[in-house]
Design a protein around this motif. Sequence first.
Motif, PDB file in Angstrom:
ATOM      1  N   LEU A  44      -2.410  -6.403   3.298  1.00 33.39           N
ATOM      2  CA  LEU A  44      -1.265  -6.493   4.199  1.00 33.39           C
ATOM      3  C   LEU A  44      -0.827  -5.143   4.741  1.00 33.39           C
ATOM      4  O   LEU A  44      -0.505  -5.019   5.928  1.00 33.39           O
ATOM      5  N   SER A  45      -0.812  -4.119   3.874  1.00 34.47           N
ATOM      6  CA  SER A  45      -0.205  -2.842   4.254  1.00 34.47           C
ATOM      7  C   SER A  45      -1.096  -1.637   4.054  1.00 34.47           C
ATOM      8  O   SER A  45      -0.664  -0.513   4.315  1.00 34.47           O
ATOM      9  N   GLY A  46      -2.302  -1.828   3.565  1.00 37.52           N
ATOM     10  CA  GLY A  46      -3.201  -0.700   3.380  1.00 37.52           C
ATOM     11  C   GLY A  46      -2.831   0.138   2.173  1.00 37.52           C
ATOM     12  O   GLY A  46      -1.934  -0.196   1.395  1.00 37.52           O
ATOM     13  N   ASN A  47      -3.530   1.230   2.040  1.00 39.73           N
ATOM     14  CA  ASN A  47      -3.284   2.143   0.929  1.00 39.73           C
ATOM     15  C   ASN A  47      -3.579   3.556   1.402  1.00 39.73           C
ATOM     16  O   ASN A  47      -4.683   4.056   1.261  1.00 39.73           O
ATOM     17  N   GLY A  48      -2.583   4.188   1.997  1.00 45.22           N
ATOM     18  CA  GLY A  48      -2.776   5.520   2.558  1.00 45.22           C
ATOM     19  C   GLY A  48      -3.087   6.568   1.531  1.00 45.22           C
ATOM     20  O   GLY A  48      -3.691   7.589   1.839  1.00 45.22           O
ATOM     21  N   SER A  49      -2.703   6.326   0.260  1.00 42.44           N
ATOM     22  CA  SER A  49      -2.928   7.345  -0.770  1.00 42.44           C
ATOM     23  C   SER A  49      -4.372   7.437  -1.206  1.00 42.44           C
ATOM     24  O   SER A  49      -4.756   8.347  -1.914  1.00 42.44           O
ATOM     25  N   SER A  50      -5.190   6.460  -0.822  1.00 50.33           N
ATOM     26  CA  SER A  50      -6.573   6.465  -1.273  1.00 50.33           C
ATOM     27  C   SER A  50      -7.437   7.457  -0.520  1.00 50.33           C
ATOM     28  O   SER A  50      -8.532   7.779  -0.954  1.00 50.33           O
ATOM     29  N   GLY A  51      -6.934   7.927   0.639  1.00 52.27           N
ATOM     30  CA  GLY A  51      -7.688   8.892   1.414  1.00 52.27           C
ATOM     31  C   GLY A  51      -8.838   8.294   2.189  1.00 52.27           C
ATOM     32  O   GLY A  51      -9.675   8.997   2.727  1.00 52.27           O
ATOM     33  N   VAL A 104      -3.460  -5.315   7.551  1.00 51.24           N
ATOM     34  CA  VAL A 104      -3.440  -6.225   8.693  1.00 51.24           C
ATOM     35  C   VAL A 104      -2.099  -6.162   9.423  1.00 51.24           C
ATOM     36  O   VAL A 104      -2.044  -6.103  10.657  1.00 51.24           O
ATOM     37  N   LEU A 105      -0.991  -6.168   8.680  1.00 51.05           N
ATOM     38  CA  LEU A 105       0.323  -6.138   9.314  1.00 51.05           C
ATOM     39  C   LEU A 105       0.539  -4.857  10.109  1.00 51.05           C
ATOM     40  O   LEU A 105       1.138  -4.872  11.188  1.00 51.05           O
ATOM     41  N   GLN A 106       0.041  -3.743   9.575  1.00 53.18           N
ATOM     42  CA  GLN A 106       0.199  -2.474  10.276  1.00 53.18           C
ATOM     43  C   GLN A 106      -0.699  -2.403  11.511  1.00 53.18           C
ATOM     44  O   GLN A 106      -0.336  -1.793  12.521  1.00 53.18           O
ATOM     45  N   GLU A 107      -1.865  -3.031  11.437  1.00 52.77           N
ATOM     46  CA  GLU A 107      -2.745  -3.079  12.611  1.00 52.77           C
ATOM     47  C   GLU A 107      -2.128  -3.919  13.724  1.00 52.77           C
ATOM     48  O   GLU A 107      -2.279  -3.616  14.904  1.00 52.77           O
ATOM     49  N   TRP A 108      -1.433  -4.978  13.341  1.00 49.48           N
ATOM     50  CA  TRP A 108      -0.845  -5.880  14.334  1.00 49.48           C
ATOM     51  C   TRP A 108       0.471  -5.347  14.907  1.00 49.48           C
ATOM     52  O   TRP A 108       0.725  -5.473  16.104  1.00 49.48           O
ATOM     53  N   ILE A 131       3.204   0.735  12.137  1.00 51.83           N
ATOM     54  CA  ILE A 131       3.826   1.062  10.852  1.00 51.83           C
ATOM     55  C   ILE A 131       5.331   0.882  10.964  1.00 51.83           C
ATOM     56  O   ILE A 131       6.011   1.589  11.703  1.00 51.83           O
ATOM     57  N   GLN A 132       5.854  -0.097  10.225  1.00 55.31           N
ATOM     58  CA  GLN A 132       7.283  -0.407  10.195  1.00 55.31           C
ATOM     59  C   GLN A 132       7.777  -0.366   8.748  1.00 55.31           C
ATOM     60  O   GLN A 132       6.991  -0.465   7.808  1.00 55.31           O
ATOM     61  N   TRP A 133       9.081  -0.257   8.585  1.00 58.14           N
ATOM     62  CA  TRP A 133       9.615  -0.235   7.217  1.00 58.14           C
ATOM     63  C   TRP A 133       9.351  -1.548   6.498  1.00 58.14           C
ATOM     64  O   TRP A 133       9.105  -1.578   5.291  1.00 58.14           O
ATOM     65  N   TRP A 134       9.389  -2.656   7.256  1.00 61.10           N
ATOM     66  CA  TRP A 134       9.276  -3.964   6.613  1.00 61.10           C
ATOM     67  C   TRP A 134       7.840  -4.350   6.264  1.00 61.10           C
ATOM     68  O   TRP A 134       7.616  -5.306   5.536  1.00 61.10           O
ATOM     69  N   ARG A 180       3.949  -1.100   1.957  1.00 56.17           N
ATOM     70  CA  ARG A 180       3.296  -1.713   0.795  1.00 56.17           C
ATOM     71  C   ARG A 180       4.307  -2.312  -0.181  1.00 56.17           C
ATOM     72  O   ARG A 180       4.171  -3.469  -0.609  1.00 56.17           O
ATOM     73  N   ASP A 181       5.342  -1.543  -0.523  1.00 52.28           N
ATOM     74  CA  ASP A 181       6.334  -2.002  -1.500  1.00 52.28           C
ATOM     75  C   ASP A 181       7.036  -3.273  -1.023  1.00 52.28           C
ATOM     76  O   ASP A 181       7.204  -4.231  -1.791  1.00 52.28           O
ATOM     77  N   ILE A 182       7.434  -3.285   0.246  1.00 51.01           N
ATOM     78  CA  ILE A 182       8.175  -4.430   0.784  1.00 51.01           C
ATOM     79  C   ILE A 182       7.275  -5.648   0.922  1.00 51.01           C
ATOM     80  O   ILE A 182       7.675  -6.780   0.623  1.00 51.01           O
ATOM     81  N   ALA A 183       6.034  -5.437   1.365  1.00 48.87           N
ATOM     82  CA  ALA A 183       5.109  -6.563   1.548  1.00 48.87           C
ATOM     83  C   ALA A 183       4.833  -7.266   0.215  1.00 48.87           C
ATOM     84  O   ALA A 183       4.843  -8.503   0.136  1.00 48.87           O
TER      85      ALA A 183
END
Length: 435
Positions: free
Chosen positions: A123-130, A136-140, A143-146, A149-152
């Motif tokens: 849903l929100s990816g994992n930016g810390s993985s490098g 999917v939600l961020q692609e659509w 990047i929003q607060w809602w 990763r934590d919120i999703a």
Amino acid sequence: MSPAAGARVPLLPGNKPVRRATVSGAVFNVSTSIIGAGIMSIPATLKVLGVIPAFLLIVIIAFLTDVSVEFLMRFTHSGESITYAGVMRESFGQVGSVATQICVMITNLGCLIMYQIIIGDVLSGNGSSGTGHSGVLQEWFGIQWWNSRDIAILFTLVFIFLPLVLLRRVESLKYSSAIAVLLAVVFVGISSAMAIYAIFEGKTSNPKLIPSLDKQTSFFDLFTAVPVIVTAFTFHFNVHPIGFELGKPSDMISAVRISLVLCAAIYFSIGLFGYLLFGDAIMSDILVNFDKSSDSAMGALLNDVVRLSYALHLMLVFPLLNFSLRVNLDELLFPKKPLLATDTRRFVILTLGLLVFSYLAAIAFPNIWYIFQFLGSTSAVCLAFIFPGAIVLRDVHGISTRRDKIMATIMVFLAVVTSAIAISTNIYNFFGNKS
């Protein structure tokens, strides 16, 4: 009334009779218990083993799983216990009971945390993985607060997990389990269609039918694929919750055999077509391959459908694994208390406690896949083969036949040897790569 007889009374308080579970409902629940995160690693095992050995391994482990479940059901109904830990207690005392509970908790809690990590990745990816992974939600929607990763994950926990884990009977999950199986079939179907299209386009490489041993792959590396398949077929923690809601033991055996055939077909299909689709570039988590950008709008849409269908599948598998985890934790902490489903306060506290803990762990440690794969493989091997085989060899009820003891000996020997070699090889490869 004996404890065994008590297992056959309604799980909910009150005197209203509870309708018996159906075989079809049990098939869906068993299949959903089997098809978890393990399916995503199946294609990578074909890359290691080759197509033919991987197919044989899936068939052999499915057969041994059927044997081990039959052992568990027979010894359960010959004794006074109504849980896996209780059957182990009858054979090996308190040590056996606690060992079983610990293995169930390691396996299930590890899976529940992993499921939330995977859902968060989708849903929100994992930016810390490098790795530059976006969800999917961020692609659509950008990047929003809602859609962080934590919120999703929190949204999933509150609106999907919570209503399902508050159900007190496994049979109540049969409809969500049916949808979960359908989503797994969709996942396999789209992957298969994409692979067949790639074959006609000439974009696939010939898969290895047998393993090729070279400087990068040794003979002992082949054994690392065994725990992956074993983990993929481990559902023994749900044998008793599902089985005791059915009318008779033979119904559970029938449900298990139907489920094993269905799941073996799904596993081999996704393994073969996933391997054909991505070849030697296949990752240990096939969803990572689907995460790559596509060269067409249709390809991108199919990639998103595959990822979302499997994320939704895991959301519906979650309550089944939580069910047996909660029961074993309650049995460990409150062995003298009445049935968990009859004590609303205890039921709710344990349910919410497990949800909160697994959520915090998934948020705090987003890259613990391999740690829990290691723990899950070791504990899963014990639950699936070593413990059922040991129960038969101990034979406290005097019901084991000579054939049973031969099968149990083979089962335990193969499980111990392959698991020991796999663990040793993984440790050697880990420290070898470090150096």
